[in-house]
Design a protein around this motif. Sequence first.
Motif, PDB file in Angstrom:
ATOM      1  N   HIS A 178       0.990  -1.233  -0.309  1.00  0.00           N
ATOM      2  CA  HIS A 178      -0.163   0.080  -0.143  1.00  0.00           C
ATOM      3  C   HIS A 178       0.827   1.741   0.241  1.00  0.00           C
ATOM      4  O   HIS A 178       0.877   2.028  -0.509  1.00  0.00           O
ATOM      5  N   VAL A 179       1.796   1.912   0.585  1.00  0.00           N
ATOM      6  CA  VAL A 179       3.063   2.177   0.174  1.00  0.00           C
ATOM      7  C   VAL A 179       3.368   2.387  -0.983  1.00  0.00           C
ATOM      8  O   VAL A 179       3.660   4.193  -1.197  1.00  0.00           O
ATOM      9  N   SER A 180       3.455   1.505  -0.969  1.00  0.00           N
ATOM     10  CA  SER A 180       4.308   1.731  -2.730  1.00  0.00           C
ATOM     11  C   SER A 180       3.101   1.683  -4.209  1.00  0.00           C
ATOM     12  O   SER A 180       3.458   3.509  -4.555  1.00  0.00           O
ATOM     13  N   ALA A 181       1.632   1.785  -3.538  1.00  0.00           N
ATOM     14  CA  ALA A 181       0.838   2.504  -4.605  1.00  0.00           C
ATOM     15  C   ALA A 181       0.617   3.985  -3.989  1.00  0.00           C
ATOM     16  O   ALA A 181       0.190   4.714  -5.084  1.00  0.00           O
ATOM     17  N   VAL A 182       0.990   4.183  -2.745  1.00  0.00           N
ATOM     18  CA  VAL A 182       0.453   5.348  -2.466  1.00  0.00           C
ATOM     19  C   VAL A 182       1.801   6.931  -2.909  1.00  0.00           C
ATOM     20  O   VAL A 182       2.019   7.519  -3.725  1.00  0.00           O
ATOM     21  N   LEU A 183       2.622   6.635  -3.063  1.00  0.00           N
ATOM     22  CA  LEU A 183       4.243   6.809  -3.083  1.00  0.00           C
ATOM     23  C   LEU A 183       3.774   6.852  -4.684  1.00  0.00           C
ATOM     24  O   LEU A 183       4.359   7.903  -5.540  1.00  0.00           O
ATOM     25  N   ARG A 184       3.406   5.823  -5.618  1.00  0.00           N
ATOM     26  CA  ARG A 184       3.056   5.718  -7.064  1.00  0.00           C
ATOM     27  C   ARG A 184       2.401   7.127  -7.330  1.00  0.00           C
ATOM     28  O   ARG A 184       2.085   8.034  -8.496  1.00  0.00           O
ATOM     29  N   PHE A 185       1.071   6.980  -6.543  1.00  0.00           N
ATOM     30  CA  PHE A 185      -0.110   8.098  -7.217  1.00  0.00           C
ATOM     31  C   PHE A 185       0.170   9.271  -7.150  1.00  0.00           C
ATOM     32  O   PHE A 185       0.246  10.257  -7.513  1.00  0.00           O
ATOM     33  N   LEU A 186       1.244   9.780  -6.347  1.00  0.00           N
ATOM     34  CA  LEU A 186       1.727  10.929  -5.288  1.00  0.00           C
ATOM     35  C   LEU A 186       2.753  11.012  -6.177  1.00  0.00           C
ATOM     36  O   LEU A 186       3.766  12.582  -6.263  1.00  0.00           O
ATOM     37  N   GLU A 187       3.437  10.431  -7.327  1.00  0.00           N
ATOM     38  CA  GLU A 187       4.159  10.764  -7.853  1.00  0.00           C
ATOM     39  C   GLU A 187       5.986  11.190  -6.914  1.00  0.00           C
ATOM     40  O   GLU A 187       6.652  12.101  -7.344  1.00  0.00           O
ATOM     41  N   VAL A 188       6.339  10.255  -6.145  1.00  0.00           N
ATOM     42  CA  VAL A 188       7.441  10.677  -4.920  1.00  0.00           C
ATOM     43  C   VAL A 188       8.221   9.643  -4.949  1.00  0.00           C
ATOM     44  O   VAL A 188       7.690   8.670  -5.028  1.00  0.00           O
ATOM     45  N   GLU A 189       9.302   9.097  -4.078  1.00  0.00           N
ATOM     46  CA  GLU A 189      10.219   8.155  -4.141  1.00  0.00           C
ATOM     47  C   GLU A 189      10.180   7.399  -3.021  1.00  0.00           C
ATOM     48  O   GLU A 189      11.335   6.646  -2.283  1.00  0.00           O
ATOM     49  N   THR A 190       9.980   8.891  -1.668  1.00  0.00           N
ATOM     50  CA  THR A 190       9.706   8.633  -0.005  1.00  0.00           C
ATOM     51  C   THR A 190       8.189   9.207   0.607  1.00  0.00           C
ATOM     52  O   THR A 190       8.135   9.998   0.132  1.00  0.00           O
ATOM     53  N   ARG A 191       8.565   8.324   1.148  1.00  0.00           N
ATOM     54  CA  ARG A 191       7.697   8.395   2.532  1.00  0.00           C
ATOM     55  C   ARG A 191       8.022  10.286   3.047  1.00  0.00           C
ATOM     56  O   ARG A 191       6.447  10.527   2.419  1.00  0.00           O
ATOM     57  N   ALA A 192       9.004  11.130   3.003  1.00  0.00           N
ATOM     58  CA  ALA A 192       8.736  11.840   3.847  1.00  0.00           C
ATOM     59  C   ALA A 192       8.325  12.841   2.720  1.00  0.00           C
ATOM     60  O   ALA A 192       7.732  13.599   2.637  1.00  0.00           O
ATOM     61  N   ALA A 193       8.725  12.790   1.116  1.00  0.00           N
ATOM     62  CA  ALA A 193       7.921  13.397   0.213  1.00  0.00           C
ATOM     63  C   ALA A 193       6.736  13.256  -0.268  1.00  0.00           C
ATOM     64  O   ALA A 193       6.224  14.380  -0.285  1.00  0.00           O
ATOM     65  N   ALA A 194       5.805  11.750   0.748  1.00  0.00           N
ATOM     66  CA  ALA A 194       4.632  11.310   0.234  1.00  0.00           C
ATOM     67  C   ALA A 194       3.528  12.594   1.442  1.00  0.00           C
ATOM     68  O   ALA A 194       2.730  13.228   1.033  1.00  0.00           O
ATOM     69  N   VAL A 195       4.391  12.498   2.046  1.00  0.00           N
ATOM     70  CA  VAL A 195       3.459  13.927   2.867  1.00  0.00           C
ATOM     71  C   VAL A 195       3.761  14.368   3.044  1.00  0.00           C
ATOM     72  O   VAL A 195       2.645  15.890   3.580  1.00  0.00           O
ATOM     73  N   ALA A 196       5.320  15.264   2.253  1.00  0.00           N
ATOM     74  CA  ALA A 196       4.940  16.850   2.310  1.00  0.00           C
ATOM     75  C   ALA A 196       4.079  16.811   1.067  1.00  0.00           C
ATOM     76  O   ALA A 196       2.889  17.954   1.100  1.00  0.00           O
ATOM     77  N   LYS A 197       3.639  17.191   0.222  1.00  0.00           N
ATOM     78  CA  LYS A 197       3.224  16.145  -1.051  1.00  0.00           C
ATOM     79  C   LYS A 197       1.608  16.616  -0.751  1.00  0.00           C
ATOM     80  O   LYS A 197       0.681  17.111  -0.922  1.00  0.00           O
ATOM     81  N   ALA A 198       1.440  15.318  -0.221  1.00  0.00           N
ATOM     82  CA  ALA A 198      -0.041  15.202   0.791  1.00  0.00           C
ATOM     83  C   ALA A 198      -0.417  15.996   1.153  1.00  0.00           C
ATOM     84  O   ALA A 198      -1.753  16.808   1.456  1.00  0.00           O
ATOM     85  N   ILE A 199       0.362  17.554   2.152  1.00  0.00           N
ATOM     86  CA  ILE A 199      -0.056  18.110   2.905  1.00  0.00           C
ATOM     87  C   ILE A 199      -0.412  18.947   2.207  1.00  0.00           C
ATOM     88  O   ILE A 199      -1.146  20.206   1.817  1.00  0.00           O
ATOM     89  N   SER A 200       0.421  20.049   0.809  1.00  0.00           N
ATOM     90  CA  SER A 200       0.480  20.434   0.366  1.00  0.00           C
ATOM     91  C   SER A 200      -0.513  21.059  -0.932  1.00  0.00           C
ATOM     92  O   SER A 200      -1.025  21.638  -1.255  1.00  0.00           O
ATOM     93  N   THR A 201      -1.075  19.828  -1.871  1.00  0.00           N
ATOM     94  CA  THR A 201      -1.843  19.402  -2.229  1.00  0.00           C
ATOM     95  C   THR A 201      -3.506  19.283  -1.517  1.00  0.00           C
ATOM     96  O   THR A 201      -4.450  19.067  -2.226  1.00  0.00           O
ATOM     97  N   GLY A 202      -3.842  18.853  -0.615  1.00  0.00           N
ATOM     98  CA  GLY A 202      -4.466  19.413   0.756  1.00  0.00           C
ATOM     99  C   GLY A 202      -5.255  17.515   0.453  1.00  0.00           C
ATOM    100  O   GLY A 202      -6.779  17.103   1.174  1.00  0.00           O
ATOM    101  N   LEU A 203      -4.475  16.445   0.530  1.00  0.00           N
ATOM    102  CA  LEU A 203      -5.066  14.885   0.550  1.00  0.00           C
ATOM    103  C   LEU A 203      -5.301  14.783   1.991  1.00  0.00           C
ATOM    104  O   LEU A 203      -5.712  14.007   2.737  1.00  0.00           O
ATOM    105  N   TYR A 204      -3.825  16.464   2.742  1.00  0.00           N
ATOM    106  CA  TYR A 204      -3.770  15.237   3.870  1.00  0.00           C
ATOM    107  C   TYR A 204      -3.960  16.569   5.019  1.00  0.00           C
ATOM    108  O   TYR A 204      -2.472  18.100   4.534  1.00  0.00           O
ATOM    109  N   PRO A 205      -4.309  16.950   6.166  1.00  0.00           N
ATOM    110  CA  PRO A 205      -5.657  15.918   6.271  1.00  0.00           C
ATOM    111  C   PRO A 205      -6.382  16.014   6.483  1.00  0.00           C
ATOM    112  O   PRO A 205      -6.861  16.854   5.008  1.00  0.00           O
ATOM    113  N   ARG A 206      -7.532  15.026   5.766  1.00  0.00           N
ATOM    114  CA  ARG A 206      -8.538  14.877   5.933  1.00  0.00           C
ATOM    115  C   ARG A 206      -9.791  15.656   6.148  1.00  0.00           C
ATOM    116  O   ARG A 206     -10.634  15.778   5.403  1.00  0.00           O
ATOM    117  N   PHE A 207      -9.508  16.496   7.519  1.00  0.00           N
ATOM    118  CA  PHE A 207     -10.791  17.193   8.213  1.00  0.00           C
ATOM    119  C   PHE A 207     -10.727  18.467   8.304  1.00  0.00           C
ATOM    120  O   PHE A 207      -9.472  18.852   8.639  1.00  0.00           O
TER     121      PHE A 207
END
Length: 207
Positions: A178-207
């Motif tokens: 699942h982590v690999s799928a999330v990284l592919r979806f966000l088009e990043v290579e690391t978990r830290a980059a995934a979290v940063a992009k999720a925050i910048s694009t509004g995917l996190y937090p969800r509420f």
Amino acid sequence: MDSARSSPKRIVVADGQPIFREAMLRIVRGTFPQAELYVASDLESLMARREVDPELIVLDFLCPDYDPVFSARWLRGEFPYASIIFVSSLDDRRMIGNVVANGADGHIGKSATPEEIAEALQAIVAGAPAGRPTAPSSRNRGELTPRQREILDLMAEGRSNKEIGRALNISPFTVRIHVSAVLRFLEVETRAAAVAKAISTGLYPRF
């Protein structure tokens, strides 16, 4: 897990080695017991299965004269709406990434146990990466699945794969899928980059 994507109705298992093909049939049958199963032993017999409109294809590389990336790209063109999962002895991480980027929905190593293969099949089907064509009735692959959103939330909290597995009552192996799928979806290579992009694009937090 997204039930709409976790129970394909028509599955093709393709491999040129009868022993492995039979083993995969047993695993796939146990993983998706309601599905109709079809087999293929080479490219010609695989092409003959187009008429059944498979929703999932589980195969080893059947294009010995071409590299894996070409095979993935070609198969995606022939089966635009199917989930395509390679189960092979390929262990080059960069090559595996290129295979996924060029059409495959996932790759599972042949060294995995039957239980791990079953878990990975379910996880990949439920969390197929974005960017594939979608049939009118299928889930929008441009969205994270509910499970992937849970994974992303826990990643943002700094949880390790083992901690995520305990929190969601799934194995670390399934968490990695699942982590690999999330990284592919966000088009990043690391978990830290995934979290940063999720925050910048509004995917996190969800509420």
